[in-house]
Design an enzyme around this catalytic site. Structure first.
Site, PDB file in Angstrom:
ATOM      1  N   ASP A  50      15.330 -13.298  45.250  1.00  0.00           N
ATOM      2  CA  ASP A  50      14.042 -12.771  45.693  1.00  0.00           C
ATOM      3  C   ASP A  50      13.618 -13.525  46.949  1.00  0.00           C
ATOM      4  O   ASP A  50      14.392 -14.297  47.511  1.00  0.00           O
ATOM      5  CB  ASP A  50      12.987 -12.861  44.579  1.00  0.00           C
ATOM      6  CG  ASP A  50      12.592 -14.294  44.261  1.00  0.00           C
ATOM      7  OD1 ASP A  50      13.196 -15.240  44.823  1.00  0.00           O
ATOM      8  OD2 ASP A  50      11.671 -14.494  43.447  1.00  0.00           O
ATOM      9  N   LYS A  68      18.900  -6.838  42.408  1.00  0.00           N
ATOM     10  CA  LYS A  68      18.039  -7.949  42.004  1.00  0.00           C
ATOM     11  C   LYS A  68      17.419  -7.677  40.630  1.00  0.00           C
ATOM     12  O   LYS A  68      17.467  -8.533  39.738  1.00  0.00           O
ATOM     13  CB  LYS A  68      16.924  -8.165  43.029  1.00  0.00           C
ATOM     14  CG  LYS A  68      16.009  -9.326  42.702  1.00  0.00           C
ATOM     15  CD  LYS A  68      14.807  -9.397  43.638  1.00  0.00           C
ATOM     16  CE  LYS A  68      13.719  -8.441  43.185  1.00  0.00           C
ATOM     17  NZ  LYS A  68      12.465  -8.625  43.936  1.00  0.00           N
TER      18      LYS A  68
END
Length: 339
Positions: free
Chosen positions: A228, A210
């Site tokens: 997220d 991420k």
């Protein structure tokens, strides 16, 4: 941008009506006649005659009611209307792409909500953003970058001194260890420059997929999808995927959209999740894409009440960046201690 009023039901991209949460009563079971009761030796109640409750019948009724409740809850959770034609994959893709276009009109100024001036600052800010808000990170990093402007400076930091600087972001000891470790790796293995490849970034301490996608998409212009908590929540709400694992979510969403859209799609979805489509009480009644949303009705549907749930620039409040982009229509965030 869609300005149509919120509807409890709307047609999807393929023209098939998308149902909202609803409960459907079961048909009443056929009742035995008096003649049938006499045939099986059952007493037929007469007017004014009290009948004893049948424990087995009560138990069966409770079981049936429980089964009905479970079925209704399952339908409500899936957002499907009983009897409605299931949405095909092609229809879902069309609806997803239309939502992206609507979000592009709603948030033409969507951007990463971390303040940064170079790849190193974005990398550090993204690592700090774990388990805290972007606002808190943005209020913390000015002093941090003043003390350690380069990877070489941060690699030589005294841990206790750095811990005090980043304490407001939480988990400051673990984050200090990661920041010093990644700075050493950048200094020793990459010549003091943040690498621009995913395979290299994920080898740095504290950097996962991420974080790497955030840095690649916003500092190097390499398309990437950032999964997220906001992104994962919304794409599941919109029925783009049922996956929970971030990498599986990323793979399934990547298959829906052109690669050129990945980075901005991530920003738009996160913006929407932070401003309108909240985790606990989404502002359904103030959502411009409500007609395309299979989860409409999970939150407040009254337009006036829903508008009070809007956040940041949508609700007339300051944003998260102290130094937002020039086209951002909201107010800058306050400095640390001023909020």
């Amino acid at each position: 941008m869609s300005k149509s009023p919120v509807r409890a039901q709307a047609k999807g991209a393929d023209g098939v009506s998308e149902g909202r949460d609803s409960a459907v009563g079961e048909q009443a079971a056929s009742r035995p006649t008096k003649a049938t009761k006499r045939l099986v030796g059952e007493q037929v109640p007469r007017a004014g005659m009290k009948t004893a409750a049948n424990p087995a019948s009560k138990s069966a009724a409770r079981a049936a009611a429980k089964s009905t409740e479970k079925a209704t809850a399952k339908r409500a959770k899936s957002g499907a209307k009983p009897g409605a034609k299931p949405e095909s994959h092609l229809a879902m893709v069309r609806r997803a792409r239309r939502i992206n276009r609507e979000l592009a009109e709603l948030y033409p100024y969507a951007h990463p909500e971390l303040d940064f001036r170079n790849p190193f600052e974005l990398l550090v800010a993204t690592v700090l953003s774990a388990q805290t808000t972007d606002l808190r990170v943005n209020q913390t990093t000015p002093a941090l970058f003043a003390a350690y402007p380069t990877p070489e400076d941060m690699a030589a930091a005294v841990p206790e001194e750095m811990e005090e600087l980043i304490r407001p972001t939480g988990f400051f000891r673990a984050k200090t260890k990661s920041l010093i470790g990644l700075s050493m790796a950048i200094r020793d293995r990459f010549g003091g420059e943040v690498p621009g490849r995913l395979a290299d970034l994920v080898t740095l301490p504290g950097v996962g997929r991420k974080t790497a996608n955030v840095v690649l998409g916003n500092a190097f212009g390499v398309p990437g999808i950032t999964v997220d908590t906001h992104f994962g929540r919304l794409v599941r709400r919109w029925k783009w995927t049922e996956q929970e694992d971030p990498e599986k979510v990323e793979a399934e969403i990547a298959a829906i959209f052109p690669k050129s859209e990945w980075t901005m799609l991530s920003h738009r979805v996160v913006f929407h999740g932070r401003r309108i489509c909240h985790a606990r009480k989404p502002a359904c009644g103030a959502c411009p894409i409500a007609p395309l949303c299979p989860a409409y009705g999970e939150g407040e549907t009254d337009p006036e009440k829903a508008r009070k749930l809007l956040k940041y620039e949508m609700g007339g409040q300051p944003g998260q960046r102290l130094s937002p982009p020039a086209d951002y229509p909201g107010k800058p965030a306050p400095a640390l201690g001023a909020d």
